[in-house]
Design an enzyme around this catalytic site. Structure first.
Site, PDB file in Angstrom:
ATOM      1  N   LYS A  68     100.534  10.041 -25.935  1.00 35.55           N
ATOM      2  CA  LYS A  68     101.654   9.485 -25.166  1.00 35.55           C
ATOM      3  C   LYS A  68     102.289   8.365 -25.959  1.00 35.55           C
ATOM      4  CE  LYS A  68     103.852   9.119 -21.186  1.00 35.55           C
ATOM      5  NZ  LYS A  68     105.130   9.093 -21.947  1.00 35.55           N
ATOM      6  N   LYS A  92      96.340   0.882 -26.361  1.00 31.80           N
ATOM      7  CA  LYS A  92      96.982   0.460 -25.106  1.00 31.80           C
ATOM      8  C   LYS A  92      96.544   1.377 -23.955  1.00 31.80           C
ATOM      9  CE  LYS A  92     101.254  -0.483 -25.847  1.00 31.80           C
ATOM     10  NZ  LYS A  92     102.713  -0.329 -26.058  1.00 31.80           N
ATOM     11  N   LYS A 104     103.600   8.183 -31.171  1.00 35.86           N
ATOM     12  CA  LYS A 104     104.909   7.526 -31.227  1.00 35.86           C
ATOM     13  C   LYS A 104     105.843   8.396 -32.064  1.00 35.86           C
ATOM     14  CE  LYS A 104     106.759   3.542 -29.842  1.00 35.86           C
ATOM     15  NZ  LYS A 104     106.330   2.618 -28.780  1.00 35.86           N
ATOM     16  N   THR A 188     107.996  -2.156 -17.863  1.00 33.07           N
ATOM     17  CA  THR A 188     107.438  -2.954 -18.967  1.00 33.07           C
ATOM     18  C   THR A 188     107.527  -4.434 -18.609  1.00 33.07           C
ATOM     19  OG1 THR A 188     108.164  -1.224 -20.471  1.00 33.07           O
ATOM     20  CG2 THR A 188     107.563  -3.328 -21.463  1.00 33.07           C
ATOM     21  N   ASN A 219     115.776  -3.439 -22.560  1.00 28.49           N
ATOM     22  CA  ASN A 219     115.059  -2.983 -21.371  1.00 28.49           C
ATOM     23  C   ASN A 219     113.926  -3.946 -21.026  1.00 28.49           C
ATOM     24  OD1 ASN A 219     112.415  -1.389 -20.496  1.00 28.49           O
ATOM     25  ND2 ASN A 219     114.184  -0.445 -19.513  1.00 28.49           N
ATOM     26  N   SER A 356     104.780   5.279 -16.838  1.00 30.86           N
ATOM     27  CA  SER A 356     104.983   6.614 -17.417  1.00 30.86           C
ATOM     28  C   SER A 356     103.862   7.549 -16.959  1.00 30.86           C
ATOM     29  CB  SER A 356     104.988   6.541 -18.947  1.00 30.86           C
ATOM     30  OG  SER A 356     106.261   6.170 -19.410  1.00 30.86           O
TER      31      SER A 356
HETATM   32  N1  LIG Z   1     110.953   0.205 -23.230  1.00 28.48           N
HETATM   33  C1  LIG Z   1     109.667   0.250 -22.972  1.00 28.48           C
HETATM   34  O1  LIG Z   1     109.237   0.847 -21.983  1.00 28.48           O
HETATM   35  C2  LIG Z   1     108.691  -0.442 -23.844  1.00 28.48           C
HETATM   36  C3  LIG Z   1     109.082  -1.212 -24.912  1.00 28.48           C
HETATM   37  N2  LIG Z   1     108.149  -1.876 -25.655  1.00 28.48           N
HETATM   38  C4  LIG Z   1     108.518  -2.670 -26.800  1.00 28.48           C
HETATM   39  O2  LIG Z   1     109.411  -3.700 -26.417  1.00 28.48           O
HETATM   40  C5  LIG Z   1     110.272  -4.021 -27.513  1.00 28.48           C
HETATM   41  C6  LIG Z   1     111.713  -3.927 -27.043  1.00 28.48           C
HETATM   42  O3  LIG Z   1     111.945  -2.601 -26.583  1.00 28.48           O
HETATM   43  P1  LIG Z   1     113.094  -2.259 -25.519  1.00 28.48           P
HETATM   44  O4  LIG Z   1     113.420  -3.464 -24.725  1.00 28.48           O
HETATM   45  O5  LIG Z   1     112.711  -1.020 -24.856  1.00 28.48           O
HETATM   46  O6  LIG Z   1     114.292  -1.913 -26.504  1.00 28.48           O
HETATM   47  P2  LIG Z   1     115.859  -2.009 -26.212  1.00 28.48           P
HETATM   48  O7  LIG Z   1     116.478  -1.100 -27.178  1.00 28.48           O
HETATM   49  O8  LIG Z   1     116.153  -1.814 -24.775  1.00 28.48           O
HETATM   50  O9  LIG Z   1     116.193  -3.518 -26.576  1.00 28.48           O
HETATM   51  C7  LIG Z   1     115.917  -4.048 -27.839  1.00 28.48           C
HETATM   52  C8  LIG Z   1     116.457  -5.448 -27.864  1.00 28.48           C
HETATM   53  O10 LIG Z   1     116.049  -6.068 -29.084  1.00 28.48           O
HETATM   54  C9  LIG Z   1     117.199  -6.646 -29.691  1.00 28.48           C
HETATM   55  N3  LIG Z   1     117.013  -6.699 -31.133  1.00 28.48           N
HETATM   56  C10 LIG Z   1     117.097  -5.707 -32.031  1.00 28.48           C
HETATM   57  N4  LIG Z   1     116.900  -6.192 -33.262  1.00 28.48           N
HETATM   58  C11 LIG Z   1     116.675  -7.501 -33.143  1.00 28.48           C
HETATM   59  C12 LIG Z   1     116.414  -8.559 -34.028  1.00 28.48           C
HETATM   60  N5  LIG Z   1     116.353  -8.334 -35.353  1.00 28.48           N
HETATM   61  N6  LIG Z   1     116.238  -9.802 -33.533  1.00 28.48           N
HETATM   62  C13 LIG Z   1     116.299 -10.013 -32.201  1.00 28.48           C
HETATM   63  N7  LIG Z   1     116.550  -9.076 -31.315  1.00 28.48           N
HETATM   64  C14 LIG Z   1     116.743  -7.832 -31.772  1.00 28.48           C
HETATM   65  C15 LIG Z   1     118.333  -5.755 -29.300  1.00 28.48           C
HETATM   66  O11 LIG Z   1     119.588  -6.374 -29.443  1.00 28.48           O
HETATM   67  C16 LIG Z   1     117.979  -5.510 -27.834  1.00 28.48           C
HETATM   68  O12 LIG Z   1     118.386  -6.605 -27.053  1.00 28.48           O
HETATM   69  C17 LIG Z   1     109.903  -3.030 -28.623  1.00 28.48           C
HETATM   70  O13 LIG Z   1     108.957  -3.620 -29.475  1.00 28.48           O
HETATM   71  C18 LIG Z   1     109.273  -1.884 -27.869  1.00 28.48           C
HETATM   72  O14 LIG Z   1     108.394  -1.121 -28.682  1.00 28.48           O
HETATM   73  C19 LIG Z   1     106.817  -1.834 -25.338  1.00 28.48           C
HETATM   74  C20 LIG Z   1     106.393  -1.103 -24.269  1.00 28.48           C
HETATM   75  C21 LIG Z   1     107.263  -0.294 -23.484  1.00 28.48           C
HETATM   76  O1  LIG Z   2     105.993   4.947 -21.639  1.00 32.06           O
HETATM   77  C1  LIG Z   2     105.389   5.416 -22.576  1.00 32.06           C
HETATM   78  O2  LIG Z   2     104.833   6.506 -22.578  1.00 32.06           O
HETATM   79  C2  LIG Z   2     105.250   4.663 -23.877  1.00 32.06           C
HETATM   80  C3  LIG Z   2     106.048   3.406 -23.997  1.00 32.06           C
HETATM   81  C4  LIG Z   2     105.880   2.879 -25.372  1.00 32.06           C
HETATM   82  O3  LIG Z   2     106.356   3.479 -26.308  1.00 32.06           O
HETATM   83  C5  LIG Z   2     105.084   1.698 -25.623  1.00 32.06           C
HETATM   84  O4  LIG Z   2     104.315   1.290 -24.757  1.00 32.06           O
HETATM   85  O5  LIG Z   2     105.165   1.148 -26.730  1.00 32.06           O
END
Ligand SMILES: NC(=O)C1=CN([C@@H]2O[C@H](COP(=O)(O)OP(=O)(O)OC[C@H]3O[C@@H](n4cnc5c(N)ncnc54)[C@H](O)[C@@H]3O)[C@@H](O)[C@H]2O)C=CC1
Ligand SMILES: O=C(O)CCC(=O)C(=O)O
Length: 428
Positions: A68, A92, A104, A188, A219, A356
């Site tokens: 996953k 995790k 991933k 998250t 997000n 998820s």
């Molecule tokens: N979406 C999810 O369900 C999950 C996300 N994560 C982790 O959370 C982190 C963020 O993911 P999401 O919020 O989903 O992505 P997203 O695509 O929704 O948002 C990413 C954010 O990071 C910013 N960003 C990109 N490059 C940057 C930089 N160089 N400096 C500062 N900000 C920057 C973007 O502008 C945006 O605001 C990642 O590491 C992801 O792997 C972890 C678990 C679950």
């Molecule tokens: O929701 C999922 O299955 C995985 C989310 C994810 O990529 C993460 O936890 O880094």
């Protein structure tokens, strides 16, 4: 100099190995990804030209169940990064006791340069390329950086077309109208919020006395900023890829979120400050945000943000890793020496994969839960595992990160040993 990401990620295990009794076979097993797929995805662009994008999917370990993990669209995506992210997913899922292994995926591109139709063709092309590698009982996709529920919907639909049957459980984080779970979009952040609340209570800290800086406003980061502000925390700084903003008295997060929907980027929010009624704030770089004198620092963007280069300058009392891998192992050591508490990604951001899992269960049962059922179950899981990791950390006198790896290793080691050697002989 910090090492390559996977070497660095896997070294987190070494400290934890001193506190667990798992077999040498299990340790050897966990050093390598089970399978890695690299594909070339042809996409017909809107101008009629053909472009090929490199894509990846890594299934790190499936001992505890189907693998996953999310799919990332970003220019930095490569095999090393995807393997590290799949490794973290393995731990995790074990830490949260979900019946999943870790995987991933990703595509190397700047998604901001593609039109919506190009993105759809790319997403469907990715699924065409990896269709034999995934499945609801094999490997299940989800959103990550720069992917969202719309993209998950396309991916699920494409897989269903290939299989000639509707297969919602192959992808989670889908739109609710086609089998997504209520609460996955906010999971998250909500999961991280439960961890933060639990830990703050242990330190007798009140929200109104607690300042917060958050790097990343997507997000995970934006939802969490809004939740923390709603519950009285003083969110003084936020940033995205363009830069950040700071206000000593606390930022009006709902206004910033509204603005970001029509004016892209934090600098633009600042420039158009009066339009957005965001008052009295300063512009910050991402580097400046990380070294602010705040109580809570929350990296919620990319990996390798706190390294040997800036770890000595971090002033926050607590760091909650919402991003995967934002701190290198060398930087971790420096932060520990400085007495900064670090709460690790494999616990803090696990709310996403936990909901998820709930979505996958709902898809397989064809019976859907209310939002309050989802959030109640999420809360129970996050608090239970935060408490388990806290107890291990106190018992062995180790960091929360090492405690989380001990916890995950115990579960993974037991599962690997239970399966014996069959993996290596029967079509493993
Ligand atoms: N979406 C999810 O369900 C999950 C996300 N994560 C982790 O959370 C982190 C963020 O993911 P999401 O919020 O989903 O992505 P997203 O695509 O929704 O948002 C990413 C954010 O990071 C910013 N960003 C990109 N490059 C940057 C930089 N160089 N400096 C500062 N900000 C920057 C973007 O502008 C945006 O605001 C990642 O590491 C992801 O792997 C972890 C678990 C679950
Ligand atoms: O929701 C999922 O299955 C995985 C989310 C994810 O990529 C993460 O936890 O880094």
């Amino acid at each position: 100099m910090d090492k390559n990401l996977f070497t660095d990620a896997s070294q987190r295990l070494e400290k934890a190995l001193n506190y667990v009794s798992i077999s040498d076979d299990a340790i050897e097993h966990l050093k390598y990804a089970k399978a890695s797929l690299q594909v070339s995805i042809p996409v017909r662009m809107d101008d009629g030209s053909l472009k090929i994008f490199p894509g990846y999917r890594v299934r790190y370990d499936d001992t505890r169940g189907p693998t996953k993990g999310g799919v990332r669209y970003h220019p930095n995506v490569g095999l090393d990064e995807v393997t590290s992210l799949a490794f973290w997913m393995t731990f995790k899922c074990a830490v949260l006791n979900l019946p999943f292994g870790g995987a991933k995926g990703g595509i190397t591109l700047n998604p901001k340069r593609l039109s919506k139709l190009e993105l759809e063709r790319l997403s469907r092309g990715y699924v065409n390329a990896i269709a034999d590698f995934i499945g609801p009982n094999v490997d299940i996709l989800a959103p990550d950086i720069y992917t969202n529920s719309m993209i998950m919907g396309w991916m699920m639909d494409q897989y269903s077309i290939i299989q000639r049957q509707i297969t919602p459980a192959v992808v989670t984080g889908k739109p609710v109208t086609i089998g997504g779970s209520l609460g996955r979009n906010t999971a998250t952040a909500t999961g991280a919020f439960y961890v933060i609340e639990n830990i703050m209570a242990k330190f007798d800290r009140l929200p109104r006395e607690t300042t917060v800086a958050i790097q990343g406003f997507g997000n995970a980061g934006a939802e969490l900023a809004e939740l923390l502000a709603k519950f009285g925390y003083k969110v003084v700084a936020v940033s995205d890829s363009q830069g950040g903003i700071y206000a000593k008295q606390g930022l009006d997060i709902p206004s910033i979120r509204r603005c970001k929907q029509f004016i892209k980027g934090m600098q633009a929010v600042y420039c158009e400050g009066t339009v957005c009624s965001i008052m009295e704030h300063q512009v910050l770089t991402n580097a400046e945000l990380l070294t602010l004198d705040v109580d809570l620092l929350i990296p919620a963007a990319l990996e390798n943000q706190i390294t040997v280069e800036n770890a000595h300058n971090i002033q926050a009392r607590f760091i909650f890793e919402v991003a995967n891998g934002p701190i290198t192992s060398e930087a971790d050591r420096i932060l520990e020496e400085q007495g900064i508490y670090v709460f690790p990604d494999i616990l803090v951001n696990a709310g996403g994969v936990t909901v998820s899992y709930f979505e996958w269960v709902q898809n397989r049962n064809g019976f859907y839960w209310t939002l309050s059922e989802v959030n109640q179950r999420l809360k129970e899981k996050m608090i239970e595992e935060t408490e388990n990791i806290w107890r291990i950390s106190q018992e062995f006198g180790v960091s929360m990160r090492t405690a989380a790896y001990i916890h995950g290793l115990n579960r993974l080691g037991e599962a690997i040993n239970t399966k014996g050697t069959r993996d290596y002989y029967v079509n493993g």
